[in-house]
Design a protein around this motif. Structure first.
Motif, PDB file in Angstrom:
ATOM      1  N   ARG A  67      55.582  35.597  38.749  1.00 62.09           N
ATOM      2  CA  ARG A  67      54.168  35.302  38.472  1.00 62.09           C
ATOM      3  C   ARG A  67      53.434  34.913  39.754  1.00 62.09           C
ATOM      4  O   ARG A  67      52.242  35.161  39.911  1.00 62.09           O
ATOM      5  CB  ARG A  67      54.063  34.164  37.453  1.00 62.09           C
ATOM      6  N   LYS A  68      54.165  34.293  40.667  1.00 62.18           N
ATOM      7  CA  LYS A  68      53.596  33.899  41.962  1.00 62.18           C
ATOM      8  C   LYS A  68      53.146  35.127  42.758  1.00 62.18           C
ATOM      9  O   LYS A  68      52.082  35.125  43.376  1.00 62.18           O
ATOM     10  CB  LYS A  68      54.668  33.108  42.719  1.00 62.18           C
ATOM     11  N   PHE A  69      53.957  36.187  42.745  1.00 64.17           N
ATOM     12  CA  PHE A  69      53.569  37.453  43.382  1.00 64.17           C
ATOM     13  C   PHE A  69      52.290  37.990  42.729  1.00 64.17           C
ATOM     14  O   PHE A  69      51.350  38.384  43.408  1.00 64.17           O
ATOM     15  CB  PHE A  69      54.663  38.508  43.189  1.00 64.17           C
ATOM     16  N   GLU A  70      52.321  38.041  41.390  1.00 61.22           N
ATOM     17  CA  GLU A  70      51.197  38.623  40.649  1.00 61.22           C
ATOM     18  C   GLU A  70      49.908  37.862  40.916  1.00 61.22           C
ATOM     19  O   GLU A  70      48.855  38.467  41.145  1.00 61.22           O
ATOM     20  CB  GLU A  70      51.499  38.623  39.142  1.00 61.22           C
ATOM     21  N   CYS A  71      49.988  36.537  40.897  1.00 59.21           N
ATOM     22  CA  CYS A  71      48.793  35.714  41.055  1.00 59.21           C
ATOM     23  C   CYS A  71      48.190  35.874  42.450  1.00 59.21           C
ATOM     24  O   CYS A  71      46.976  35.972  42.609  1.00 59.21           O
ATOM     25  CB  CYS A  71      49.141  34.250  40.773  1.00 59.21           C
ATOM     26  N   GLY A  72      49.045  35.943  43.467  1.00 59.41           N
ATOM     27  CA  GLY A  72      48.548  36.174  44.823  1.00 59.41           C
ATOM     28  C   GLY A  72      47.881  37.540  44.947  1.00 59.41           C
ATOM     29  O   GLY A  72      46.809  37.676  45.556  1.00 59.41           O
ATOM     30  N   TYR A  73      48.514  38.534  44.349  1.00 62.65           N
ATOM     31  CA  TYR A  73      47.989  39.914  44.359  1.00 62.65           C
ATOM     32  C   TYR A  73      46.619  39.975  43.673  1.00 62.65           C
ATOM     33  O   TYR A  73      45.670  40.570  44.196  1.00 62.65           O
ATOM     34  CB  TYR A  73      48.985  40.805  43.639  1.00 62.65           C
ATOM     35  N   GLU A  74      46.529  39.348  42.522  1.00 61.09           N
ATOM     36  CA  GLU A  74      45.268  39.326  41.760  1.00 61.09           C
ATOM     37  C   GLU A  74      44.157  38.670  42.579  1.00 61.09           C
ATOM     38  O   GLU A  74      43.025  39.168  42.631  1.00 61.09           O
ATOM     39  CB  GLU A  74      45.497  38.554  40.460  1.00 61.09           C
ATOM     40  N   GLN A  75      44.488  37.564  43.242  1.00 64.23           N
ATOM     41  CA  GLN A  75      43.484  36.862  44.053  1.00 64.23           C
ATOM     42  C   GLN A  75      42.990  37.752  45.193  1.00 64.23           C
ATOM     43  O   GLN A  75      41.795  37.816  45.476  1.00 64.23           O
ATOM     44  CB  GLN A  75      44.070  35.576  44.632  1.00 64.23           C
ATOM     45  N   GLY A  76      43.932  38.452  45.849  1.00 67.14           N
ATOM     46  CA  GLY A  76      43.545  39.326  46.957  1.00 67.14           C
ATOM     47  C   GLY A  76      42.695  40.494  46.493  1.00 67.14           C
ATOM     48  O   GLY A  76      41.688  40.841  47.125  1.00 67.14           O
ATOM     49  N   ALA A  77      43.085  41.084  45.353  1.00 68.28           N
ATOM     50  CA  ALA A  77      42.346  42.229  44.807  1.00 68.28           C
ATOM     51  C   ALA A  77      40.911  41.833  44.467  1.00 68.28           C
ATOM     52  O   ALA A  77      39.956  42.573  44.749  1.00 68.28           O
ATOM     53  CB  ALA A  77      43.054  42.766  43.567  1.00 68.28           C
ATOM     54  N   LYS A  78      40.764  40.637  43.888  1.00 71.95           N
ATOM     55  CA  LYS A  78      39.428  40.197  43.466  1.00 71.95           C
ATOM     56  C   LYS A  78      38.624  39.599  44.622  1.00 71.95           C
ATOM     57  O   LYS A  78      37.397  39.555  44.571  1.00 71.95           O
ATOM     58  CB  LYS A  78      39.553  39.221  42.299  1.00 71.95           C
ATOM     59  N   TYR A  79      39.318  39.161  45.667  1.00 80.26           N
ATOM     60  CA  TYR A  79      38.615  38.698  46.867  1.00 80.26           C
ATOM     61  C   TYR A  79      37.944  39.895  47.543  1.00 80.26           C
ATOM     62  O   TYR A  79      36.808  39.812  47.999  1.00 80.26           O
ATOM     63  CB  TYR A  79      39.604  38.036  47.829  1.00 80.26           C
ATOM     64  N   ALA A  80      38.665  41.023  47.587  1.00 80.51           N
ATOM     65  CA  ALA A  80      38.135  42.229  48.227  1.00 80.51           C
ATOM     66  C   ALA A  80      37.107  42.943  47.348  1.00 80.51           C
ATOM     67  O   ALA A  80      36.223  43.627  47.860  1.00 80.51           O
ATOM     68  CB  ALA A  80      39.278  43.187  48.554  1.00 80.51           C
ATOM     69  N   ASN A  81      37.230  42.780  46.044  1.00 74.68           N
ATOM     70  CA  ASN A  81      36.296  43.413  45.101  1.00 74.68           C
ATOM     71  C   ASN A  81      36.188  42.520  43.866  1.00 74.68           C
ATOM     72  O   ASN A  81      37.076  42.521  43.013  1.00 74.68           O
ATOM     73  CB  ASN A  81      36.786  44.808  44.700  1.00 74.68           C
ATOM     74  N   SER A  82      35.126  41.743  43.799  1.00 76.90           N
ATOM     75  CA  SER A  82      34.981  40.760  42.707  1.00 76.90           C
ATOM     76  C   SER A  82      34.942  41.422  41.327  1.00 76.90           C
ATOM     77  O   SER A  82      35.200  40.775  40.315  1.00 76.90           O
ATOM     78  CB  SER A  82      33.714  39.919  42.912  1.00 76.90           C
ATOM     79  N   GLU A  83      34.651  42.725  41.300  1.00 78.45           N
ATOM     80  CA  GLU A  83      34.587  43.444  40.024  1.00 78.45           C
ATOM     81  C   GLU A  83      35.932  44.084  39.650  1.00 78.45           C
ATOM     82  O   GLU A  83      36.045  44.753  38.616  1.00 78.45           O
ATOM     83  CB  GLU A  83      33.536  44.567  40.108  1.00 78.45           C
ATOM     84  N   ALA A  84      36.944  43.911  40.474  1.00 82.75           N
ATOM     85  CA  ALA A  84      38.239  44.586  40.239  1.00 82.75           C
ATOM     86  C   ALA A  84      38.879  44.153  38.919  1.00 82.75           C
ATOM     87  O   ALA A  84      38.770  42.996  38.503  1.00 82.75           O
ATOM     88  CB  ALA A  84      39.201  44.302  41.385  1.00 82.75           C
ATOM     89  N   THR A  85      39.557  45.105  38.276  1.00 81.98           N
ATOM     90  CA  THR A  85      40.384  44.818  37.106  1.00 81.98           C
ATOM     91  C   THR A  85      41.838  44.890  37.547  1.00 81.98           C
ATOM     92  O   THR A  85      42.225  45.839  38.231  1.00 81.98           O
ATOM     93  CB  THR A  85      40.145  45.874  35.998  1.00 81.98           C
ATOM     94  N   VAL A  86      42.630  43.887  37.176  1.00 77.62           N
ATOM     95  CA  VAL A  86      44.048  43.861  37.537  1.00 77.62           C
ATOM     96  C   VAL A  86      44.885  43.917  36.252  1.00 77.62           C
ATOM     97  O   VAL A  86      44.891  42.979  35.464  1.00 77.62           O
ATOM     98  CB  VAL A  86      44.413  42.607  38.361  1.00 77.62           C
ATOM     99  N   LEU A  87      45.571  45.054  36.049  1.00 81.63           N
ATOM    100  CA  LEU A  87      46.469  45.192  34.899  1.00 81.63           C
ATOM    101  C   LEU A  87      47.835  44.637  35.293  1.00 81.63           C
ATOM    102  O   LEU A  87      48.252  44.765  36.444  1.00 81.63           O
ATOM    103  CB  LEU A  87      46.622  46.666  34.518  1.00 81.63           C
ATOM    104  N   GLN A  88      48.545  44.036  34.351  1.00 81.51           N
ATOM    105  CA  GLN A  88      49.855  43.505  34.698  1.00 81.51           C
ATOM    106  C   GLN A  88      50.837  43.589  33.540  1.00 81.51           C
ATOM    107  O   GLN A  88      50.463  43.435  32.380  1.00 81.51           O
ATOM    108  CB  GLN A  88      49.741  42.053  35.170  1.00 81.51           C
ATOM    109  N   ASN A  89      52.074  43.886  33.890  1.00 85.72           N
ATOM    110  CA  ASN A  89      53.175  43.889  32.911  1.00 85.72           C
ATOM    111  C   ASN A  89      54.424  43.315  33.562  1.00 85.72           C
ATOM    112  O   ASN A  89      54.679  43.559  34.740  1.00 85.72           O
ATOM    113  CB  ASN A  89      53.525  45.314  32.462  1.00 85.72           C
ATOM    114  N   MET A  90      55.201  42.579  32.782  1.00 90.60           N
ATOM    115  CA  MET A  90      56.530  42.158  33.211  1.00 90.60           C
ATOM    116  C   MET A  90      57.538  43.052  32.490  1.00 90.60           C
ATOM    117  O   MET A  90      57.307  43.484  31.360  1.00 90.60           O
ATOM    118  CB  MET A  90      56.777  40.692  32.875  1.00 90.60           C
TER     119      MET A  90
END
Length: 320
Positions: free
Chosen positions: A148-171
């Protein structure tokens, strides 16, 4: 003092015990082998004893066998080794142990952990910059706080670069088998592609191989993890979030040789060179000069403390 001098001058006996995925998993374990074991042996002229357990029971058995034969420091690869280290380190108080990706509080154990959220932030930002749809994906292995730590960091970076980004996730699953299921990885990736994702980051060990193949087949991008996996599918792999686990193992063995080994927790992030994004000949054509400059500026800001990346494991939430 006499004992410590003897330890410093006796022949070094470094060892490593891989996790059950084996040393040629093209990911985490292999990074320890390629960038740790092989480099250490070449540099120091000292053989590293290796053990590859075939099942969970052999983790503890192998660790005990190495310790009983006087190998030290013994590097255990992966959080799955924690309970075995806890037991065996208690039985062999004079042997030095190191565990990668977990914390074991013993006076003869070095716990090496990484700021995966910082490296994942960088590749998340790159994913957003490369995405044409504004939707990016994440496939994790076993559903645990570390992933989850990987995912959360990734999501933050994606939305930092594009505030409108959608991040899909599955475990992938809830047992260690979730790190060795390429078929499931492929299935999850195809599902995310069908929902508009055009870049997927996998933090899933061997399961990620299925994600990368699905990305290649679909003409989309994937992001590798732990080892630099850019070479697996040139043109498909946008980058990799590299954890320098091999370098960390090397350092532990070197400290053992030099008599400077210490127990306790080592935390390795961008500042310490413990995590990084990978740029090489295999993905150079995919990363524009603007993308490179942008991600390097983010890296500098994280190191300087101007960008604070939230660590999921600090409170088990991804609020930022």
């Amino acid at each position: 003092m006499a004992m410590s001098s003897f330890a410093a001058f006796s022949a070094p006996k470094p060892a490593v015990i891989y996790d059950t995925a084996g040393k040629f998993d093209k990911s985490f374990n292999e990074a320890v082998f390629q960038n740790g074991v092989k480099v250490f042996e070449a540099d120091k002229g000292v053989k590293v004893r290796e053990f590859e357990p075939q099942n969970e029971a052999q983790r503890e058995q192998g660790l005990r066998r190495l310790a009983s034969r006087g190998f030290s420091p013994i590097v255990a690869v992966g959080f799955n080794m924690a309970s075995a280290i806890e037991k065996v380190a208690t039985e062999f108080p004079d042997i030095h142990f190191a565990i990668i990706d977990s914390v074991v509080d013993k006076p003869n154990v070095q716990s090496i952990v990484f700021k995966e959220h910082e490296g994942s932030f960088l590749v998340g930002a790159l994913a957003s910059k490369a995405s044409k749809t504004g939707t990016v994906g994440f496939v994790g292995g076993m559903d645990i706080p570390l992933i989850r730590k990987f995912e959360c960091g990734y999501e933050q970076g994606a939305k930092y670069a594009n505030s409108e980004a959608t991040v899909l996730q599955n475990m992938t699953g809830s047992t260690p088998a979730a790190f060795a299921d390429p078929a499931k990885g492929s299935e999850l990736a195809k599902s995310q592609f069908s929902k508009g994702a055009d870049v997927i980051y996998a933090a899933a060990g061997g399961t990620g191989l299925g994600v990368y193949q699905a990305a290649k087949d679909a003409g989309k991008f994937a992001i590798g993890v732990d080892a630099n996996q850019n070479h697996l599918h040139p043109g498909t792999m946008l980058t990799s979030m590299v954890k320098r686990v091999g370098v960390a193992a090397y350092k532990t063995w070197e400290e053992g040789m030099e008599g400077s080994w210490k127990p306790g927790i080592k935390v390795l992030g961008l500042k310490e060179g413990g995590v990084e994004w990978a740029l090489d000949e295999y993905n150079a054509d995919l990363i524009t000069p603007e993308m490179k400059a942008y991600v390097e500026s983010l890296k500098a800001d994280i190191i300087a403390g101007k960008i604070m990346v939230h660590d999921y494991m600090s409170d088990n939430t991804c609020t930022y």
